[in-house]
Write an enzyme that holds these catalytic residues in place. Sequence first.
Site, PDB file in Angstrom:
ATOM      1  N   GLU A 169       0.799  -1.225   0.000  1.00 47.27           N
ATOM      2  CA  GLU A 169       0.000   0.000   0.000  1.00 47.27           C
ATOM      3  C   GLU A 169       0.834   1.279   0.000  1.00 47.27           C
ATOM      4  OE1 GLU A 169      -3.082  -0.040   2.936  1.00 47.27           O
ATOM      5  OE2 GLU A 169      -3.950  -1.873   2.153  1.00 47.27           O
ATOM      6  N   GLU A 375      -5.189  -8.457   0.940  1.00 50.73           N
ATOM      7  CA  GLU A 375      -5.840  -8.078   2.205  1.00 50.73           C
ATOM      8  C   GLU A 375      -7.318  -7.834   1.949  1.00 50.73           C
ATOM      9  OE1 GLU A 375      -4.268  -4.695   4.358  1.00 50.73           O
ATOM     10  OE2 GLU A 375      -2.209  -5.416   4.136  1.00 50.73           O
TER      11      GLU A 375
HETATM   12  C1  PNW Z   1      -4.270  -1.525   5.582  1.00 49.88           C
HETATM   13  N1  PNW Z   1      -7.077   4.143   4.280  1.00 49.88           N
HETATM   14  O1  PNW Z   1      -4.254  -0.232   6.084  1.00 49.88           O
HETATM   15  C2  PNW Z   1      -2.929  -2.090   5.995  1.00 49.88           C
HETATM   16  O2  PNW Z   1      -2.216  -2.734   4.972  1.00 49.88           O
HETATM   17  C3  PNW Z   1      -2.978  -2.897   7.237  1.00 49.88           C
HETATM   18  O3  PNW Z   1      -1.737  -2.848   7.880  1.00 49.88           O
HETATM   19  C4  PNW Z   1      -4.111  -2.420   8.123  1.00 49.88           C
HETATM   20  O4  PNW Z   1      -4.113  -2.988   9.393  1.00 49.88           O
HETATM   21  C5  PNW Z   1      -5.403  -2.720   7.368  1.00 49.88           C
HETATM   22  O5  PNW Z   1      -5.392  -2.169   6.066  1.00 49.88           O
HETATM   23  C6  PNW Z   1      -6.670  -2.258   8.099  1.00 49.88           C
HETATM   24  O6  PNW Z   1      -6.683  -0.869   8.231  1.00 49.88           O
HETATM   25  C7  PNW Z   1      -5.020   0.805   5.605  1.00 49.88           C
HETATM   26  O7  PNW Z   1      -7.111   5.153   4.989  1.00 49.88           O
HETATM   27  C8  PNW Z   1      -5.060   1.951   6.376  1.00 49.88           C
HETATM   28  O8  PNW Z   1      -7.645   4.138   3.159  1.00 49.88           O
HETATM   29  C9  PNW Z   1      -5.745   3.049   5.939  1.00 49.88           C
HETATM   30  C10 PNW Z   1      -6.391   3.012   4.710  1.00 49.88           C
HETATM   31  C11 PNW Z   1      -6.355   1.873   3.935  1.00 49.88           C
HETATM   32  C12 PNW Z   1      -5.672   0.769   4.391  1.00 49.88           C
END
Ligand code: PNW
Length: 474
Positions: A169, A375
């Site tokens: 990401e 994921e």
């Molecule tokens: C992902 N957003 O995080 C990560 O790859 C993981 O480590 C995390 O625990 C999981 O998704 C759940 O949040 C994100 O703001 C954090 O769009 C923020 C965003 C997207 C993914």
Amino acid sequence: MPEPMTQTFPPAFLWGASTSAYQIEGAVGEDGRTPSIWDTFSHTPGRTAGGETGDVAVDHYHRYRDDVALMAELGLSAYRFSVSWPRVQPTGRGPAIQRGLDFYRRLVDELLEHGIKPALTLYHWDLPQELEDAGGWPERDTAFRFAEYARLVGEALGDRVEQWITLNEPWCSAFLGYGSGVHAPGRTDPAASLRAAHHLNLGHGLAVSALRAAMPAHNRIAVSLNSSVVRPLSQDPADLAAVRRIDDLANGIFHGPMLHGAYPETLLEATRSVTDWSHVLDTDLRTINAPLDALGLNYYTPALVSAASGEVKGPRLDGHGGGEHSPWPACDDIVFHQTPGERTEMGWSIDPTGLYDLIMRYAREAPGLPLYVTENGAAYDDKPDPDGRVHDPERIAYLHGHLSEVRRAITDGADVRGYYLWSLLDNFEWAYGYGKRFGAVYVDYATLERTPKSSAHWYGEAARTGALPPVPAV
Ligand code: PNW
């Protein structure tokens, strides 16, 4: 004979779970590991909920054997984890330290002994603090440091890990880390966030070449993007234009150079007020366009946007509400709306069709490239019953809904080879701390005891049979 309604998956389909180093390992001062930007950030007052840190997390560093045994008992066929950069190369420069690498060798050997396929992510957000002190991702040199680190890990683990993922990401690293500042290192500089995005891309491209040179040729290299499904509030041309701009900043900024060797013209145009893009050298685009063996897609919820029309700004895609600083450079005239439907504990709406749309889009964007869902999952406020069991029918419904859409995409011709739920265990959910539980396995934070939730048993049955079991009533 399967019943007519049984949803079966291809026999070789991988049924996995995902985690990341800082979210589960703990042991932050052991075996020569130095602080990453997430150690610094989480120890800075006001940055994470309740001031929580990954100091102990779920102590996976010491309990990895039990955690692998748990996966094997459930019947999972794959496990996606990340390597902590400062464990392997404490200052972000120089030789690797063997004690750090040894942990991952032991982990991988344990997985292989249990017949679980490892998928190794090189960068899940824990940049060595020393590299941030030298400027971090907005600096070009960080891309070269990343490729060097990739080579060290490739040389050490290439003999036993087949599936490699460079970045997790990069959108979050660039725009939450350097734009909105809700992730480490907490900077709020739109121009820096765009430079960070480019240097993450460059680091990815350089790392692909470094890995190819360091590892056996049969190994597979991918990247995991949190590509967004961006939907318009209406068919009004102004709303469609808003979708285009957000789509460029969420998706095209990464898959453009990675898959097609160019940034979208519309992106360059729309961000001219923030940067002149002079940090992009011509030769960079060829480097970033290094051929990949697969593409990882992370999906949680779609985004709904419109052109501004004077109303109050809705919560942003980053789930942090209409924060002070936007993660979207040059988009102050665009509004994010709450998407319809039920929501998880993150406030993210549940829309499995978004996963179908995302897969089909990338099946077109990257024809011939195998896809993995690296994921997908949901946070709920799980609590043990008096008998100690943890029932999470909402999570089963979430997983069933999304896996059904994966299967529909496969039926419609997409080459999806596997699915990794987020996450194996409850863990440190970044700025939200431990309050948001994404695990299929419950962790009691007082004792660190693990208890598989009912969703873990449900998912394990899917993994063992290759078909989706029925869903209990919520
Ligand atoms: C992902 N957003 O995080 C990560 O790859 C993981 O480590 C995390 O625990 C999981 O998704 C759940 O949040 C994100 O703001 C954090 O769009 C923020 C965003 C997207 C993914």
